[in-house]
Design a protein around this motif. Structure first.
Motif, mmCIF file in Angstrom:
data_model
loop_
_atom_site.group_PDB
_atom_site.id
_atom_site.type_symbol
_atom_site.label_atom_id
_atom_site.label_comp_id
_atom_site.label_asym_id
_atom_site.label_seq_id
_atom_site.Cartn_x
_atom_site.Cartn_y
_atom_site.Cartn_z
ATOM 1 N N THR A 2 -23.794 -19.511 -25.227
ATOM 2 C CA THR A 2 -24.465 -20.080 -26.227
ATOM 3 C C THR A 2 -24.286 -19.248 -27.741
ATOM 4 O OG1 THR A 2 -26.050 -21.131 -24.896
ATOM 5 C CG2 THR A 2 -26.642 -21.101 -27.136
ATOM 6 N N ALA A 3 -24.403 -17.927 -27.681
ATOM 7 C CA ALA A 3 -24.022 -17.427 -28.922
ATOM 8 C C ALA A 3 -22.938 -17.198 -29.435
ATOM 9 C CB ALA A 3 -24.594 -15.795 -28.693
ATOM 10 N N ILE A 4 -21.926 -17.452 -28.418
ATOM 11 C CA ILE A 4 -20.789 -17.600 -28.955
ATOM 12 C C ILE A 4 -20.253 -18.942 -29.500
ATOM 13 C CG2 ILE A 4 -18.017 -17.359 -28.070
ATOM 14 C CD1 ILE A 4 -18.956 -14.824 -26.494
ATOM 15 N N SER A 5 -20.786 -19.811 -28.973
ATOM 16 C CA SER A 5 -20.588 -21.163 -29.092
ATOM 17 C C SER A 5 -21.310 -21.491 -30.761
ATOM 18 C CB SER A 5 -21.030 -22.262 -28.162
ATOM 19 O OG SER A 5 -22.317 -22.241 -28.106
ATOM 20 N N SER B 209 -16.451 -10.379 -26.319
ATOM 21 C CA SER B 209 -17.444 -10.582 -27.388
ATOM 22 C C SER B 209 -16.814 -9.812 -28.737
ATOM 23 C CB SER B 209 -18.695 -9.803 -27.103
ATOM 24 O OG SER B 209 -19.366 -10.546 -26.048
ATOM 25 N N GLY B 210 -16.415 -8.742 -28.468
ATOM 26 C CA GLY B 210 -15.549 -8.286 -29.704
ATOM 27 C C GLY B 210 -14.710 -9.153 -30.171
ATOM 28 N N GLU B 211 -13.661 -9.645 -29.479
ATOM 29 C CA GLU B 211 -12.543 -10.659 -30.094
ATOM 30 C C GLU B 211 -13.490 -11.710 -30.712
ATOM 31 O OE1 GLU B 211 -9.681 -11.983 -27.054
ATOM 32 O OE2 GLU B 211 -9.878 -10.012 -26.161
ATOM 33 N N TRP C 279 -13.632 -17.037 -32.097
ATOM 34 C CA TRP C 279 -14.544 -17.778 -31.322
ATOM 35 C C TRP C 279 -14.192 -18.637 -30.572
ATOM 36 C CZ3 TRP C 279 -19.164 -15.349 -32.004
ATOM 37 C CH2 TRP C 279 -19.451 -14.539 -33.306
ATOM 38 N N GLU C 280 -13.466 -19.550 -31.060
ATOM 39 C CA GLU C 280 -13.124 -20.695 -30.102
ATOM 40 C C GLU C 280 -12.359 -20.296 -28.928
ATOM 41 O OE1 GLU C 280 -10.716 -24.938 -30.467
ATOM 42 O OE2 GLU C 280 -11.906 -24.203 -32.280
ATOM 43 N N LEU D 20 -14.481 -17.894 -21.894
ATOM 44 C CA LEU D 20 -15.737 -17.468 -21.188
ATOM 45 C C LEU D 20 -16.254 -18.598 -20.515
ATOM 46 C CD1 LEU D 20 -18.165 -15.643 -20.949
ATOM 47 C CD2 LEU D 20 -19.031 -16.481 -23.105
ATOM 48 N N ALA D 21 -16.006 -20.008 -20.734
ATOM 49 C CA ALA D 21 -16.189 -21.025 -19.873
ATOM 50 C C ALA D 21 -15.389 -20.931 -18.533
ATOM 51 C CB ALA D 21 -15.973 -22.378 -20.671
ATOM 52 N N ARG D 22 -14.340 -20.493 -18.809
ATOM 53 C CA ARG D 22 -13.262 -20.441 -17.433
ATOM 54 C C ARG D 22 -13.875 -19.368 -16.800
ATOM 55 N NH1 ARG D 22 -8.394 -18.625 -19.670
ATOM 56 N NH2 ARG D 22 -8.402 -20.769 -20.798
#
Length: 105
Positions: A41-44, A79-81, A87-88, A94-96
């Motif tokens: 969620t934070a990344i999205s 997260s670093g990336e 982000w996308e 991350l979903a995978r």
């Protein structure tokens, strides 16, 4: 005919090798699953502060033995990336990663 058998055997070996190369497993702890969901969620939302808060929680879970170290390391790298602007792509990876988890192992 012999060449066909060799090609078929090579393709079979390659598919078997890839089948064993699934995503890193984070372990069965429900809190780890919640933590990774929060990180997603934070990344999205593209919110670096939330990403850092999620990583702190995940680090605590890892230190308590509730999140596998290899999975934690992978999440830190992703997260670093993401915070570096990717982000996308990281959200997709991350979903995978999340879909590839096996609960109850």
């Amino acid at each position: 005919m012999r060449r066909l058998h060799g090609t078929t055997a090579l393709a079979l070996l390659a598919s078997l090798a890839l089948a064993g190369c699934g995503p890193t497993q984070m372990g069965p702890d429900p809190e780890a699953f919640k933590g990774v969901d929060a990180l997603y969620t934070a990344i999205s939302l593209r919110e670096p502060d939330r990403v850092d808060a999620c990583l702190a929680m995940l680090r605590s879970l890892q230190q308590d033995g509730r999140l596998e170290e290899a999975a934690f390391d992978e999440l830190v790298a992703m997260s670093g990336e993401a915070k570096g602007g990717d982000w996308e792509s990281v959200q997709t990876r991350l979903a995978r990663f999340m879909r590839g988890q096996r609960r109850g192992r």
